[in-house]
Design an enzyme around this catalytic site. Structure first.
Site, mmCIF file in Angstrom:
data_model
loop_
_atom_site.group_PDB
_atom_site.id
_atom_site.type_symbol
_atom_site.label_atom_id
_atom_site.label_comp_id
_atom_site.label_asym_id
_atom_site.label_seq_id
_atom_site.Cartn_x
_atom_site.Cartn_y
_atom_site.Cartn_z
ATOM 1 N N ASP A 68 -51.519 -82.658 42.799
ATOM 2 C CA ASP A 68 -52.030 -81.753 41.767
ATOM 3 C C ASP A 68 -53.443 -82.138 41.393
ATOM 4 O OD1 ASP A 68 -49.766 -80.074 41.335
ATOM 5 O OD2 ASP A 68 -48.820 -81.663 40.164
ATOM 6 N N ARG A 107 -44.514 -80.971 53.416
ATOM 7 C CA ARG A 107 -44.051 -80.109 52.337
ATOM 8 C C ARG A 107 -44.022 -78.662 52.803
ATOM 9 N NH1 ARG A 107 -45.685 -79.733 45.989
ATOM 10 N NH2 ARG A 107 -44.184 -78.128 45.478
ATOM 11 N N ASP A 136 -46.284 -84.146 46.439
ATOM 12 C CA ASP A 136 -46.792 -83.207 45.448
ATOM 13 C C ASP A 136 -48.168 -83.703 45.058
ATOM 14 O OD1 ASP A 136 -46.802 -81.043 43.675
ATOM 15 O OD2 ASP A 136 -45.992 -82.251 42.042
ATOM 16 N N ARG A 159 -39.293 -83.308 46.603
ATOM 17 C CA ARG A 159 -40.294 -82.995 47.611
ATOM 18 C C ARG A 159 -40.874 -84.254 48.232
ATOM 19 N NH1 ARG A 159 -43.173 -80.299 42.671
ATOM 20 N NH2 ARG A 159 -41.105 -79.507 42.769
#
Length: 162
Positions: free
Chosen positions: A104, A87, A102, A99
């Site tokens: 989080d 990324r 990811d 992407r």
């Protein structure tokens, strides 16, 4: 040890392999992974300002890892894992772009944290089926530290539109 709930997503490249590698790296760099949801295909969100109306579907999932790291170090490790997996964060790029990976940080125990670049619990988690669905599969009773509702209750409210 504190439990960290992490949401994972990918919609570029070999998403399944990228996500599996992310799980392994989280276990090495953040702490042992104690629970993991299956990968679930979800449609990419369409942002009203995005001129491209269709993006590849995502593979999404969630995991729980035990960690001794403080929130800002967990975030730093997640950003480094994203970088390791390809990324490239372009501050000028819109946030809705496809992407490779990811990651989080959604919850860290029952902590409420507000730091530059990090808010816990994740400020939009209760609005995202692709976060709540996988997390409810592995930790439905985990309570949102500010809202007081369980993950399953938040998901049910989102699904019902209330």
């Amino acid at each position: 040890m504190t439990e960290a709930a992490i949401a994972l997503g990918s919609n570029l490249g070999d998403s399944r392999s990228i996500l599996d590698r992310a799980v392994a790296l989280i276990g090495q760099r953040i702490g042992p992974v104690t629970a993991r949801s299956p990968w679930i295909e979800t449609a990419a969100l369409v942002h009203p300002d995005d001129p491209v109306r269709e993006h590849p579907a995502y593979l999404n999932g969630a995991l729980v890892a035990e960690t001794e790291l403080p929130a800002e170090e967990v975030l730093a490790e997640l950003l480094e894992i994203e970088r390791m997996l390809g990324r490239v964060r372009d501050p000028a790029a819109p946030p809705w772009q496809p992407r490779e990976i990811d990651l989080d940080l959604i919850l860290l125990g029952d902590q409420a944290v507000t730091l530059p670049g990090l808010t816990l619990p994740h400020p939009r988690m209760h609005e995202r089926n692709f976060v709540l669905g996988p997390l409810a599969m592995i930790r439905p009773d985990w309570r949102h530290p500010l809202l007081g509702h369980s993950i399953q209750d938040l998901l049910s409210a989102l699904d019902s539109g209330s």
